[in-house]
Structure formats: structure tokens, C-alpha cells
Motif scaffolding. Structure first.
Motif, mmCIF file in Angstrom:
data_model
loop_
_atom_site.group_PDB
_atom_site.id
_atom_site.type_symbol
_atom_site.label_atom_id
_atom_site.label_comp_id
_atom_site.label_asym_id
_atom_site.label_seq_id
_atom_site.Cartn_x
_atom_site.Cartn_y
_atom_site.Cartn_z
ATOM 1 N N ASN A 1 -67.505 37.021 11.728
ATOM 2 C CA ASN A 1 -66.805 37.361 12.979
ATOM 3 C C ASN A 1 -65.465 38.035 12.706
ATOM 4 O O ASN A 1 -65.090 38.985 13.401
ATOM 5 C CB ASN A 1 -66.601 36.117 13.842
ATOM 6 C CG ASN A 1 -67.907 35.619 14.443
ATOM 7 O OD1 ASN A 1 -68.882 36.359 14.551
ATOM 8 N ND2 ASN A 1 -67.927 34.360 14.822
ATOM 9 N N LEU A 2 -64.736 37.546 11.697
ATOM 10 C CA LEU A 2 -63.461 38.176 11.358
ATOM 11 C C LEU A 2 -63.681 39.606 10.856
ATOM 12 O O LEU A 2 -63.013 40.536 11.301
ATOM 13 C CB LEU A 2 -62.710 37.357 10.298
ATOM 14 C CG LEU A 2 -61.367 37.955 9.861
ATOM 15 C CD1 LEU A 2 -60.372 37.977 11.019
ATOM 16 C CD2 LEU A 2 -60.794 37.188 8.692
ATOM 17 N N LEU B 1 -66.121 41.627 11.441
ATOM 18 C CA LEU B 1 -66.616 42.520 12.500
ATOM 19 C C LEU B 1 -65.513 42.960 13.465
ATOM 20 O O LEU B 1 -65.721 43.892 14.247
ATOM 21 C CB LEU B 1 -67.773 41.868 13.255
ATOM 22 C CG LEU B 1 -69.071 41.730 12.454
ATOM 23 C CD1 LEU B 1 -70.136 41.005 13.258
ATOM 24 C CD2 LEU B 1 -69.584 43.084 11.972
ATOM 25 N N GLN B 2 -64.335 42.334 13.392
ATOM 26 C CA GLN B 2 -63.195 42.806 14.183
ATOM 27 C C GLN B 2 -62.671 44.146 13.653
ATOM 28 O O GLN B 2 -61.936 44.846 14.340
ATOM 29 C CB GLN B 2 -62.040 41.794 14.147
ATOM 30 C CG GLN B 2 -62.326 40.500 14.850
ATOM 31 C CD GLN B 2 -61.175 39.513 14.683
ATOM 32 O OE1 GLN B 2 -60.057 39.872 14.349
ATOM 33 N NE2 GLN B 2 -61.465 38.240 14.918
ATOM 34 N N PHE B 3 -63.066 44.504 12.450
ATOM 35 C CA PHE B 3 -62.533 45.696 11.794
ATOM 36 C C PHE B 3 -63.550 46.824 11.651
ATOM 37 O O PHE B 3 -63.265 47.849 11.036
ATOM 38 C CB PHE B 3 -61.965 45.323 10.422
ATOM 39 C CG PHE B 3 -60.848 44.334 10.536
ATOM 40 C CD1 PHE B 3 -59.565 44.750 10.829
ATOM 41 C CD2 PHE B 3 -61.090 42.978 10.406
ATOM 42 C CE1 PHE B 3 -58.537 43.835 10.977
ATOM 43 C CE2 PHE B 3 -60.066 42.056 10.544
ATOM 44 C CZ PHE B 3 -58.794 42.485 10.831
ATOM 45 N N ASN C 1 -68.117 47.951 12.421
ATOM 46 C CA ASN C 1 -69.490 47.522 12.699
ATOM 47 C C ASN C 1 -70.303 47.448 11.420
ATOM 48 O O ASN C 1 -70.210 48.312 10.560
ATOM 49 C CB ASN C 1 -70.163 48.501 13.670
ATOM 50 C CG ASN C 1 -69.489 48.496 15.023
ATOM 51 O OD1 ASN C 1 -69.140 47.444 15.542
ATOM 52 N ND2 ASN C 1 -69.286 49.677 15.586
ATOM 53 N N ASN D 1 -58.058 48.033 6.761
ATOM 54 C CA ASN D 1 -57.564 47.502 8.034
ATOM 55 C C ASN D 1 -57.362 45.983 7.975
ATOM 56 O O ASN D 1 -56.434 45.456 8.589
ATOM 57 C CB ASN D 1 -58.495 47.888 9.183
ATOM 58 C CG ASN D 1 -58.382 49.354 9.527
ATOM 59 O OD1 ASN D 1 -57.329 49.967 9.351
ATOM 60 N ND2 ASN D 1 -59.465 49.937 10.010
ATOM 61 N N LYS E 1 -53.765 44.168 8.487
ATOM 62 C CA LYS E 1 -53.538 43.079 9.445
ATOM 63 C C LYS E 1 -52.884 41.885 8.757
ATOM 64 O O LYS E 1 -51.949 41.286 9.287
ATOM 65 C CB LYS E 1 -54.846 42.652 10.104
ATOM 66 C CG LYS E 1 -54.616 41.526 11.111
ATOM 67 C CD LYS E 1 -55.894 40.961 11.678
ATOM 68 C CE LYS E 1 -55.539 39.848 12.647
ATOM 69 N NZ LYS E 1 -56.417 38.729 12.590
#
Length: 189
Positions: A6-7, A9-11, A13, A126, A130
């Protein structure tokens, strides 16, 4: 594993096969309190994702005093990333403050992900950006504020850590003595 996916996939696909490939490169590592994920004088071996526990980044200054530089808790990556990527000797320690469970990528697996998944390098850049931005946001108030305000900023930045880590580490992170920290804590209750 779900929290890691999940983490990531924030950056960007990833399709199901890419996620399966990524997860095939990860292994579970458990560290006991006070063990090191990475040590000064050695090349870091892993990039990790914290499932349970707290880590701290620390070093020794020229007077031999231990200085805590940063904390990392659940749901975050933990790595001396620059030294890991370049396979250079680390200058600080990454130590388990509590018993920890982490998912780790070794250098070979990490590089295989970059070589196989198109767009991974941008996602990775990315993620690093972050992490660095978060670290800067948490550290910068500590430079110009008085000790009490620094402690209150610490509580805001790390609300789940205050009762999980030794006061000596918090005091070191804030740049104050443990006695000063005890006095501040008494005065704000």
C-alpha cells in the motif's frame, strides 16, 4: 506485506505480477532491542520496511557522546539509503530501540527490482524524497526553538513514541540533558 504494498502504490502503479515479483525479493527480519540493522564502519546490507517496532539513527560525536539523530517507526522505510545504494561504509548506526519486525530487501534483490520493473527508479526516488522531506519537517523546528517547545514539537512529530523509547534517546535527539527533559516533562503535566 499489505502495508508495504500500500505504501509503495502511493508512488506509482504496479500490476499484480510486478507486486508478486517485488514481494519475492523481500524477507522477514526480526531484531531484538539494541541490535543493529546497520552499523557505522560497515556497508549497510538492507532497505527495510518497519512492521513492528522503533529504530533510531545515531552516531558518536568527537567527544565520544552518543547522539540520536532520528527515529523511524511502523509503516515507514528504514535505511541508510545513500550508503546502501552506493555500497559505501556507513557513518552512523541504525539501532532497534524496541524488538522489531521488518521486511527487508538486500542489495541484489533491490537492484533486480530496478532492472525488472519499468518506472521503479522514479517510484523509488519519490519514496526517498518523501522520507527526506518528512525527516526535514520533523528536524527543522529543533534548530531554533527553546527546549520545552522542542519537546512539544517532538510529541507532535512522534506521538506514538514518547512512552516507547528511553528518555535518554529523546533527550539526545532534542539536544538537552536527561535532567532537563525530566524537568520539562514535570512542568508540562
Amino acid at each position: 506485506m499489505e502495508a508495504l504494498v500500500n505504501l509503495i502504490l502511493q508512488f506509482g502503479n504496479l500490476n499484480k505480477q510486478q507486486i508478486e515479483f517485488l514481494l519475492s525479493k523481500v524477507e522477514m527480519l526480526e531484531l531484538k532491542k539494541d541490535e543493529y540493522l546497520s552499523e557505522a564502519g560497515k556497508v549497510p546490507r538492507y532497505v527495510g520496511f518497519v512492521l513492528e517496532g522503533v529504530f533510531r539513527f545515531c552516531y558518536y560525536n568527537n567527544r565520544g557522546e552518543e547522539i540520536t539523530n532520528y527515529f523511524v517507526d511502523e509503516g515507514n522505510f528504514v535505511s541508510d539509503h545513500e550508503k546502501f545504494e552506493s555500497q559505501m561504509v556507513a557513518s552512523e548506526y541504525v539501532q532497534a530501540v524496541t524488538d522489531c519486525k521488518i521486511l527487508v530487501f538486500n542489495k541484489k534483490g533491490w537492484d533486480q527490482i530496478s532492472d525488472t520493473i519499468v518506472g521503479w527508479d522514479m517510484m523509488k526516488a519519490n519514496m526517498v524524497k518523501k522520507c527526506l522531506t518528512l525527516a526535514m519537517e520533523r528536524r527543522s523546528p529543533l534548530v531554533s526553538e527553546d527546549a520545552t517547545t522542542r519537546y512539544l514539537s517532538f510529541i507532535d512529530a512522534f506521538p506514538n513514541l514518547v512512552n516507547r523509547i528511553p528518555l535518554s534517546y529523546i533527550a539526545s535527539y532534542l539536544g538537552i540533558t536527561q535532567q532537563s527533559l525530566s524537568r520539562i516533562r514535570r512542568n508540562i503535566r
